[in-house]
Write an enzyme that holds these catalytic residues in place. Sequence first.
Site, PDB file in Angstrom:
ATOM      1  N   GLN A  65       3.590 -11.569  -1.258  1.00 50.14           N
ATOM      2  CA  GLN A  65       2.702 -12.275  -0.315  1.00 50.14           C
ATOM      3  C   GLN A  65       1.497 -11.409   0.022  1.00 50.14           C
ATOM      4  O   GLN A  65       0.406 -11.905   0.234  1.00 50.14           O
ATOM      5  CB  GLN A  65       3.475 -12.650   0.946  1.00 50.14           C
ATOM      6  CG  GLN A  65       4.174 -13.994   0.756  1.00 50.14           C
ATOM      7  CD  GLN A  65       5.051 -14.350   1.933  1.00 50.14           C
ATOM      8  OE1 GLN A  65       4.968 -13.759   2.995  1.00 50.14           O
ATOM      9  NE2 GLN A  65       5.929 -15.325   1.719  1.00 50.14           N
ATOM     10  N   LYS A  66       1.724 -10.120   0.096  1.00 48.31           N
ATOM     11  CA  LYS A  66       0.627  -9.178   0.382  1.00 48.31           C
ATOM     12  C   LYS A  66       0.511  -8.121  -0.720  1.00 48.31           C
ATOM     13  O   LYS A  66      -0.547  -7.534  -0.905  1.00 48.31           O
ATOM     14  CB  LYS A  66       0.872  -8.460   1.720  1.00 48.31           C
ATOM     15  CG  LYS A  66       0.842  -9.380   2.928  1.00 48.31           C
ATOM     16  CD  LYS A  66      -0.528  -9.360   3.567  1.00 48.31           C
ATOM     17  CE  LYS A  66      -0.731 -10.447   4.598  1.00 48.31           C
ATOM     18  NZ  LYS A  66       0.183 -10.353   5.736  1.00 48.31           N
ATOM     19  N   TYR A  84       3.925  -6.412  16.843  1.00 46.66           N
ATOM     20  CA  TYR A  84       4.251  -5.652  15.630  1.00 46.66           C
ATOM     21  C   TYR A  84       5.089  -4.417  15.992  1.00 46.66           C
ATOM     22  O   TYR A  84       6.162  -4.186  15.423  1.00 46.66           O
ATOM     23  CB  TYR A  84       2.953  -5.251  14.913  1.00 46.66           C
ATOM     24  CG  TYR A  84       3.159  -4.214  13.853  1.00 46.66           C
ATOM     25  CD1 TYR A  84       3.926  -4.497  12.721  1.00 46.66           C
ATOM     26  CD2 TYR A  84       2.606  -2.935  13.981  1.00 46.66           C
ATOM     27  CE1 TYR A  84       4.131  -3.527  11.754  1.00 46.66           C
ATOM     28  CE2 TYR A  84       2.805  -1.974  13.016  1.00 46.66           C
ATOM     29  CZ  TYR A  84       3.571  -2.273  11.902  1.00 46.66           C
ATOM     30  OH  TYR A  84       3.774  -1.307  10.959  1.00 46.66           O
ATOM     31  N   TYR A 104       0.825  -1.220   0.000  1.00 50.22           N
ATOM     32  CA  TYR A 104       0.000   0.000   0.000  1.00 50.22           C
ATOM     33  C   TYR A 104       0.861   1.274   0.000  1.00 50.22           C
ATOM     34  O   TYR A 104       0.833   2.065  -0.953  1.00 50.22           O
ATOM     35  CB  TYR A 104      -0.929  -0.058   1.220  1.00 50.22           C
ATOM     36  CG  TYR A 104      -1.716   1.191   1.516  1.00 50.22           C
ATOM     37  CD1 TYR A 104      -2.359   1.905   0.504  1.00 50.22           C
ATOM     38  CD2 TYR A 104      -1.834   1.649   2.830  1.00 50.22           C
ATOM     39  CE1 TYR A 104      -3.099   3.048   0.804  1.00 50.22           C
ATOM     40  CE2 TYR A 104      -2.574   2.777   3.132  1.00 50.22           C
ATOM     41  CZ  TYR A 104      -3.195   3.477   2.116  1.00 50.22           C
ATOM     42  OH  TYR A 104      -3.919   4.596   2.420  1.00 50.22           O
ATOM     43  N   PHE A 111       1.639   7.373  11.734  1.00 48.63           N
ATOM     44  CA  PHE A 111       0.404   7.252  12.495  1.00 48.63           C
ATOM     45  C   PHE A 111      -0.586   6.530  11.569  1.00 48.63           C
ATOM     46  O   PHE A 111      -0.196   5.533  10.982  1.00 48.63           O
ATOM     47  CB  PHE A 111      -0.003   8.620  13.073  1.00 48.63           C
ATOM     48  CG  PHE A 111       0.847   8.925  14.296  1.00 48.63           C
ATOM     49  CD1 PHE A 111       2.233   9.091  14.187  1.00 48.63           C
ATOM     50  CD2 PHE A 111       0.299   8.940  15.566  1.00 48.63           C
ATOM     51  CE1 PHE A 111       3.041   9.276  15.311  1.00 48.63           C
ATOM     52  CE2 PHE A 111       1.096   9.142  16.694  1.00 48.63           C
ATOM     53  CZ  PHE A 111       2.468   9.306  16.569  1.00 48.63           C
ATOM     54  N   ILE A 152      13.515 -10.250   0.841  1.00 57.57           N
ATOM     55  CA  ILE A 152      14.635  -9.415   1.325  1.00 57.57           C
ATOM     56  C   ILE A 152      15.714 -10.247   2.023  1.00 57.57           C
ATOM     57  O   ILE A 152      16.837  -9.809   2.184  1.00 57.57           O
ATOM     58  CB  ILE A 152      14.149  -8.307   2.296  1.00 57.57           C
ATOM     59  CG1 ILE A 152      13.337  -8.896   3.460  1.00 57.57           C
ATOM     60  CG2 ILE A 152      13.329  -7.261   1.564  1.00 57.57           C
ATOM     61  CD1 ILE A 152      13.108  -7.927   4.603  1.00 57.57           C
ATOM     62  N   ASP A 202       9.752  -7.373  -4.057  1.00 61.18           N
ATOM     63  CA  ASP A 202       8.561  -7.702  -3.255  1.00 61.18           C
ATOM     64  C   ASP A 202       8.282  -9.187  -3.455  1.00 61.18           C
ATOM     65  O   ASP A 202       8.374  -9.695  -4.576  1.00 61.18           O
ATOM     66  CB  ASP A 202       7.378  -6.852  -3.757  1.00 61.18           C
ATOM     67  CG  ASP A 202       6.232  -6.786  -2.753  1.00 61.18           C
ATOM     68  OD1 ASP A 202       5.866  -5.676  -2.354  1.00 61.18           O
ATOM     69  OD2 ASP A 202       5.684  -7.861  -2.391  1.00 61.18           O
ATOM     70  N   ARG A 242      -7.624   8.928  16.519  1.00 61.93           N
ATOM     71  CA  ARG A 242      -6.413   8.645  15.757  1.00 61.93           C
ATOM     72  C   ARG A 242      -6.055   9.831  14.878  1.00 61.93           C
ATOM     73  O   ARG A 242      -6.911  10.643  14.540  1.00 61.93           O
ATOM     74  CB  ARG A 242      -6.626   7.416  14.840  1.00 61.93           C
ATOM     75  CG  ARG A 242      -6.817   6.104  15.579  1.00 61.93           C
ATOM     76  CD  ARG A 242      -5.530   5.633  16.221  1.00 61.93           C
ATOM     77  NE  ARG A 242      -5.693   4.393  16.947  1.00 61.93           N
ATOM     78  CZ  ARG A 242      -6.108   4.300  18.214  1.00 61.93           C
ATOM     79  NH1 ARG A 242      -6.405   5.398  18.901  1.00 61.93           N
ATOM     80  NH2 ARG A 242      -6.211   3.130  18.806  1.00 61.93           N
TER      81      ARG A 242
HETATM   82  N1  UDP Z   1     -11.897   0.503  14.453  1.00 62.70           N
HETATM   83  C1  UDP Z   1     -13.233   0.208  14.673  1.00 62.70           C
HETATM   84  N2  UDP Z   1     -13.813  -0.765  13.914  1.00 62.70           N
HETATM   85  C2  UDP Z   1     -13.135  -1.433  12.925  1.00 62.70           C
HETATM   86  C3  UDP Z   1     -11.785  -1.117  12.701  1.00 62.70           C
HETATM   87  C4  UDP Z   1     -11.180  -0.127  13.483  1.00 62.70           C
HETATM   88  O1  UDP Z   1     -13.872   0.783  15.559  1.00 62.70           O
HETATM   89  O2  UDP Z   1     -13.725  -2.327  12.289  1.00 62.70           O
HETATM   90  C5  UDP Z   1     -11.245   1.558  15.276  1.00 62.70           C
HETATM   91  C6  UDP Z   1     -10.062   1.017  16.080  1.00 62.70           C
HETATM   92  O3  UDP Z   1     -10.490   0.557  17.328  1.00 62.70           O
HETATM   93  C7  UDP Z   1      -9.192   2.269  16.184  1.00 62.70           C
HETATM   94  C8  UDP Z   1      -9.499   3.070  14.918  1.00 62.70           C
HETATM   95  O4  UDP Z   1     -10.724   2.530  14.415  1.00 62.70           O
HETATM   96  O5  UDP Z   1      -9.572   3.046  17.272  1.00 62.70           O
HETATM   97  C9  UDP Z   1      -8.423   2.917  13.868  1.00 62.70           C
HETATM   98  O6  UDP Z   1      -8.155   1.536  13.711  1.00 62.70           O
HETATM   99  P1  UDP Z   1      -7.247   0.976  12.542  1.00 62.70           P
HETATM  100  O7  UDP Z   1      -7.277  -0.513  12.635  1.00 62.70           O
HETATM  101  O8  UDP Z   1      -7.668   1.578  11.246  1.00 62.70           O
HETATM  102  O9  UDP Z   1      -5.799   1.534  12.854  1.00 62.70           O
HETATM  103  P2  UDP Z   1      -4.868   1.400  14.169  1.00 62.70           P
HETATM  104  O10 UDP Z   1      -5.094   2.667  14.933  1.00 62.70           O
HETATM  105  O11 UDP Z   1      -5.254   0.166  14.900  1.00 62.70           O
HETATM  106  O12 UDP Z   1      -3.496   1.335  13.596  1.00 62.70           O
END
Ligand code: UDP
Length: 325
Positions: free
Chosen positions: A34-35, A140, A11, A168, A51, A31, A220
Site C-alpha cells: 500500500q505504501k 499514531y 523506507y 527519532f 500481516i 508487504d 529534532r
Molecule cells: N517541518 C517544517 N516544514 C515542513 C515539514 C516539516 O517546518 O514542510 C518541520 C516540522 O515542524 C518539525 C521538523 O520539520 O519541526 C521535522 O518534521 P518531520 O515531519 O520531518 O518529522 P516529525 O518530527 O514530525 O516526525
Amino acid sequence: MSILVTGGAGYIGSHTVKELVNQGKDVIVLDNLQKGHKKAIDYVNFIKGDISDENLVSKVIKEYHIDRVIHFAADSLVGESMIDPSKYYNNNVIKTIKLLDTMIQNHVKKIVFSSTAATYGEPKEVPIKEDFETNPTNVYGKTKLMIESILKDYDMAYGLKYISLRYFNAAGAYESGEIGEDHNPETHLIPIIMQVLLGKRDKIYIYGDDYDTVDGTCIRDYIHVTDLSNAHILALKALENGSDSSIYNLGCGEGYSVKEVMHTVEKVTGLKVNREMAQRRAGDPAKLIASSQKIKKELGWNPKYSLYDIIKTAWKWHKNHPNGY
Ligand code: UDP
C-alpha cells in the site's frame, strides 16, 4: 531458519533488508505494497499480503521456517492519524495483534518492533530517556505505545521476547543511492526540502519560528536510516542470544533546528532553499532529542552518520530519483 520482515518494502524496512542480506541472512519480506515499493526489494523473497491474514502468515512461517520477525508494517503519518484514527487503530493495533497471535500459534517468539519517539509526546526535558513518561499527543504515537503494552503482556503470558525501537527522525538514504525515501504524500522535512531543490515544489513552509529554541524553529534529532537498520540487526542478535525484552531509543543525541537543517542542505548542495514562514503545525513538540545511551551500552550500537552525511545521501537519492522509485 529465516527472518520475516513485515513492511520490508517501506523506507526503513527496505534499508534493513539490504543490511540483513549483506550479512548473509535469509530474509522473507511480507508487504501489502500500500505504501511500500517492490522495486526497493526486488532481489529478495517477497510475499504480497497483509500481516492480518492469518492463513497466509502461518503458511509463510511454516514454508520458510521463520523463527524471528522484524515488524515494520504500519501507517505512520501523524496528521492522518488525527483525521482518521480508525485507520490507525485498525491497521496498527488490531493487525499487529493478529500478527502476534499467528506468531505465537506457530511458536515464533522473537520480534523486533518499530516504535517511535512520538510515544513520549511533549517531553519535560531533553535528552529523552526510555524511562521518561509516555504521553503521546497524536493517535499514531498512541497506537505504537499500545502495541508496546500488548507486547509486554504477551511476553508475560506467552514468553514472546521483543525489542522495541523508538526512532527519532529517520532520514537519509542508502549510501550507494540505490534505495531511499519515497513517500506519497511526503510530509517530512528533508525530502520536502529536496523536492523544492528539484523544482517539484515552489517552496517549503517552516512550521513556526516562535518556539523556545535557539532560532525559534523546532529541534529534532535526525538519524540516518542505515544507523537505524544496524540497530535492528543488533536487536535481533540480542534476542537470538536470549536477551530479555527491552525498549531502546534511537537517535544521535544531537538536535538541529529546522533552519539549521536548511543551512546544512545549502552547504551540501550549493543551492538555495526557497522557504516561507508559516503557522505552527498542530502537535509538533518544540524539542525532541534522544538519549541513546541505553542501546549504546547494552547492544554496542553506535551511529556513524552525521547530519551532513544524512543530507548528502538523501540528496544523492533524490537527485537520481526525482520521481521516486
Ligand atoms: N517541518 C517544517 N516544514 C515542513 C515539514 C516539516 O517546518 O514542510 C518541520 C516540522 O515542524 C518539525 C521538523 O520539520 O519541526 C521535522 O518534521 P518531520 O515531519 O520531518 O518529522 P516529525 O518530527 O514530525 O516526525
